[in-house]
Design an enzyme around this catalytic site. Structure first.
Site, PDB file in Angstrom:
ATOM      1  N   ASN A 144       1.176  -0.908  -0.087  1.00 20.99           N
ATOM      2  CA  ASN A 144      -0.486   0.298   0.195  1.00 20.99           C
ATOM      3  C   ASN A 144       0.930   0.954  -0.091  1.00 20.99           C
ATOM      4  O   ASN A 144       0.550   2.521  -0.687  1.00 20.99           O
ATOM      5  CB  ASN A 144      -0.926  -0.097   1.319  1.00 20.99           C
ATOM      6  CG  ASN A 144      -1.859  -1.180   1.244  1.00 20.99           C
ATOM      7  OD1 ASN A 144      -2.853  -1.116   0.300  1.00 20.99           O
ATOM      8  ND2 ASN A 144      -2.032  -1.549   2.120  1.00 20.99           N
ATOM      9  N   ASP A 203      10.344  -0.810 -10.972  1.00 15.22           N
ATOM     10  CA  ASP A 203      11.980  -0.225 -11.134  1.00 15.22           C
ATOM     11  C   ASP A 203      12.759  -1.409 -12.016  1.00 15.22           C
ATOM     12  O   ASP A 203      13.857  -0.797 -12.042  1.00 15.22           O
ATOM     13  CB  ASP A 203      12.749   0.208  -9.233  1.00 15.22           C
ATOM     14  CG  ASP A 203      12.623  -1.871  -8.881  1.00 15.22           C
ATOM     15  OD1 ASP A 203      12.094  -2.608  -9.438  1.00 15.22           O
ATOM     16  OD2 ASP A 203      13.452  -2.141  -8.345  1.00 15.22           O
ATOM     17  N   ARG A 210      -4.870  -5.651 -18.438  1.00 13.30           N
ATOM     18  CA  ARG A 210      -5.583  -6.987 -17.732  1.00 13.30           C
ATOM     19  C   ARG A 210      -7.063  -6.825 -17.862  1.00 13.30           C
ATOM     20  O   ARG A 210      -7.249  -5.974 -18.367  1.00 13.30           O
ATOM     21  CB  ARG A 210      -5.390  -7.143 -16.288  1.00 13.30           C
ATOM     22  CG  ARG A 210      -3.432  -7.124 -16.073  1.00 13.30           C
ATOM     23  CD  ARG A 210      -2.941  -8.539 -16.359  1.00 13.30           C
ATOM     24  NE  ARG A 210      -1.508  -8.726 -16.864  1.00 13.30           N
ATOM     25  CZ  ARG A 210      -0.739  -8.310 -17.653  1.00 13.30           C
ATOM     26  NH1 ARG A 210      -0.924  -7.676 -18.412  1.00 13.30           N
ATOM     27  NH2 ARG A 210       0.635  -8.678 -16.554  1.00 13.30           N
ATOM     28  N   CYS A 267      -1.555  -7.126  -5.376  1.00 14.31           N
ATOM     29  CA  CYS A 267      -2.775  -7.205  -5.560  1.00 14.31           C
ATOM     30  C   CYS A 267      -2.967  -5.746  -5.644  1.00 14.31           C
ATOM     31  O   CYS A 267      -4.351  -4.849  -5.393  1.00 14.31           O
ATOM     32  CB  CYS A 267      -4.413  -7.604  -4.931  1.00 14.31           C
ATOM     33  SG  CYS A 267      -4.477  -9.373  -5.419  1.00 14.31           S
ATOM     34  N   GLU A 268      -2.374  -4.762  -4.719  1.00 17.30           N
ATOM     35  CA  GLU A 268      -2.720  -3.412  -4.720  1.00 17.30           C
ATOM     36  C   GLU A 268      -2.639  -2.457  -5.876  1.00 17.30           C
ATOM     37  O   GLU A 268      -3.395  -1.487  -5.738  1.00 17.30           O
ATOM     38  CB  GLU A 268      -1.486  -2.627  -4.397  1.00 17.30           C
ATOM     39  CG  GLU A 268      -0.155  -2.587  -5.112  1.00 17.30           C
ATOM     40  CD  GLU A 268       0.399  -3.370  -5.715  1.00 17.30           C
ATOM     41  OE1 GLU A 268       1.589  -3.294  -6.278  1.00 17.30           O
ATOM     42  OE2 GLU A 268      -0.005  -4.701  -5.041  1.00 17.30           O
ATOM     43  N   ASP A 269      -2.210  -3.265  -6.991  1.00 16.88           N
ATOM     44  CA  ASP A 269      -3.030  -2.422  -8.312  1.00 16.88           C
ATOM     45  C   ASP A 269      -4.889  -3.047  -8.895  1.00 16.88           C
ATOM     46  O   ASP A 269      -4.794  -1.931  -9.135  1.00 16.88           O
ATOM     47  CB  ASP A 269      -1.908  -3.078  -9.376  1.00 16.88           C
ATOM     48  CG  ASP A 269      -1.459  -4.826  -9.459  1.00 16.88           C
ATOM     49  OD1 ASP A 269      -1.850  -5.189  -8.547  1.00 16.88           O
ATOM     50  OD2 ASP A 269      -0.832  -4.895 -10.727  1.00 16.88           O
ATOM     51  N   SER A 311       4.409 -12.392 -11.454  1.00 19.14           N
ATOM     52  CA  SER A 311       2.735 -13.103 -11.961  1.00 19.14           C
ATOM     53  C   SER A 311       3.477 -14.886 -12.491  1.00 19.14           C
ATOM     54  O   SER A 311       3.072 -15.489 -13.013  1.00 19.14           O
ATOM     55  CB  SER A 311       3.199 -12.053 -13.344  1.00 19.14           C
ATOM     56  OG  SER A 311       4.662 -11.426 -13.806  1.00 19.14           O
ATOM     57  N   GLY A 313       3.522 -19.991  -9.126  1.00 20.33           N
ATOM     58  CA  GLY A 313       2.670 -20.875  -9.342  1.00 20.33           C
ATOM     59  C   GLY A 313       1.456 -20.235  -8.656  1.00 20.33           C
ATOM     60  O   GLY A 313       1.500 -19.929  -7.817  1.00 20.33           O
ATOM     61  N   ARG A 370      -5.313 -14.078  -7.992  1.00 18.01           N
ATOM     62  CA  ARG A 370      -5.137 -12.604  -8.359  1.00 18.01           C
ATOM     63  C   ARG A 370      -7.196 -12.736  -7.851  1.00 18.01           C
ATOM     64  O   ARG A 370      -7.656 -11.536  -7.986  1.00 18.01           O
ATOM     65  CB  ARG A 370      -4.918 -12.233  -9.949  1.00 18.01           C
ATOM     66  CG  ARG A 370      -3.023 -12.131  -9.638  1.00 18.01           C
ATOM     67  CD  ARG A 370      -3.005 -10.767  -9.806  1.00 18.01           C
ATOM     68  NE  ARG A 370      -2.903  -9.982 -10.420  1.00 18.01           N
ATOM     69  CZ  ARG A 370      -2.542  -8.898  -9.935  1.00 18.01           C
ATOM     70  NH1 ARG A 370      -2.358  -7.863  -8.909  1.00 18.01           N
ATOM     71  NH2 ARG A 370      -1.810  -7.887 -10.707  1.00 18.01           N
TER      72      ARG A 370
END
Length: 331
Positions: free
Chosen positions: A145, A164, A193, A257-259, A290, A293, A299
């Site tokens: 966060n 980065d 996505r 999952c912050e994105d 990503s 596994g 997600r």
């Protein structure tokens, strides 16, 4: 004799006509070939700069069209100083960059040598009298966060959130910034996505998260990831202060999952889809989470958890794609 002479005259006249027709046809073919050659040369000349590695004219003109306020680079990093230095060295050469904010969540503060070297890079790469400010946003807690914490003294409206370990050419960044200025309430990014209804569950209230290949196959998307996206600075405040705290707690606990949470936040506020910008990605780091596994399953759990928090599915699907026609053969 008269008949033979007249026949000879007719034959001569016919041959002359055929010769004229043949000559005119040959001229037409030659004219057509010349036109094709000329058109090819014009196209080649217009693209020669990119073929030879030259910079296009937009770079020299950008100082006249540069907005009064540029954008802030919000870069997330974790114990990869080499990648951080490489990324900042690149982006400080891009037009429009106003400030750099490094999201720092490591237990030890940045070393003096790192700060000194980054400032040296910024001063060396700054052009046209740019005064780019470097700030480290120090966090006591290690949480994903942190990358969306509100920045009180941020002077620009536009924020370019980036990881980065990926780099985009300055021309792509500047084009995405121009797209964002035309839709400043939207998220504008390079990594799309999607989501779709989980039909295997037997109801329309469960969803599946779709990665890049799902986007490629369907031609639709409903999110652009914050690892490479422009958004308005107001969403940092909304994420920190207004988004349900239970979502932030979920992100901290699961380190994921912050994105997606940011995509939900923007979609819920606007009721509109994001904008996907075509751009070439250069990955300079190792593979991320990503590639592990169970990524899609984790997600998907995030998506369904956030739907429960909002009481609805706020994400909006679209097939819109922004392409810079100046650098594209077919568009």
């Amino acid at each position: 004799m008269v008949v033979r002479g007249s026949l000879l005259g007719r034959r001569t006249d016919l041959r002359l006509r055929q010769a004229v027709i043949s000559a005119s046809g040959s001229v037409k073919v030659k004219v057509l070939i010349c036109c094709c050659i000329a058109l090819t040369m014009i196209i080649f000349a217009s693209r020669a700069a990119s073929f030879m590695g030259w910079r296009d004219d937009t770079a020299s003109l950008s100082r006249f069209s540069r907005p009064r306020k540029g954008y802030a680079l919000l870069i997330n990093t974790w114990k990869r100083n080499d990648l951080l230095m490489q990324s900042i060295s690149h982006y400080t050469s891009c037009h429009g960059l106003d400030s750099i904010h490094v999201v720092w969540s490591e237990p030890d503060p940045p070393s003096d040598s790192l700060v000194k070297f980054l400032n040296y890079i910024i001063q060396s790469n700054s052009r046209d009298g740019q005064q780019i400010e470097l700030k480290f946003d120090i966090n006591q807690e290690d949480s994903l966060n942190n990358r969306f914490k509100e920045i009180k003294d941020l002077e620009t409206d536009a924020v370019f959130s980036i990881d980065d370990d990926i780099i985009f050419p300055c021309s792509s960044v500047e084009f995405a910034f121009s797209v964002w200025r035309s839709a400043p309430d939207a998220m504008v990014g390079f990594v799309p996505r999607m989501h779709w209804i989980d039909k295997s569950s037997g109801n329309t209230d469960k969803f599946i998260y779709g990665g890049w290949w799902s986007v490629w196959w369907t031609g639709t998307y409903s999110m652009v990831l914050s690892k490479a996206a422009f958004f308005h600075k107001k969403y940092l405040s909304l994420y920190t202060n207004d988004m349900p705290a239970s979502i932030r707690d979920y992100v901290t606990k699961n380190r994921n999952c912050e994105d997606i949470a940011m995509s939900f936040l923007v979609a819920n506020a606007t009721g509109a889809p994001p904008v996907w910008v075509k751009g070439k990605i250069f990955e300079i780091g190792s593979t991320g989470i990503s590639s592990l596994g169970g990524h899609i399953v984790k997600r998907s759990k995030c998506v369904n958890r956030f739907v429960d928090e909002y009481g609805k599915m706020p994400l909006v699907s679209t097939s819109l794609k922004a392409v810079d026609s100046r650098n594209t053969w077919f568009w």
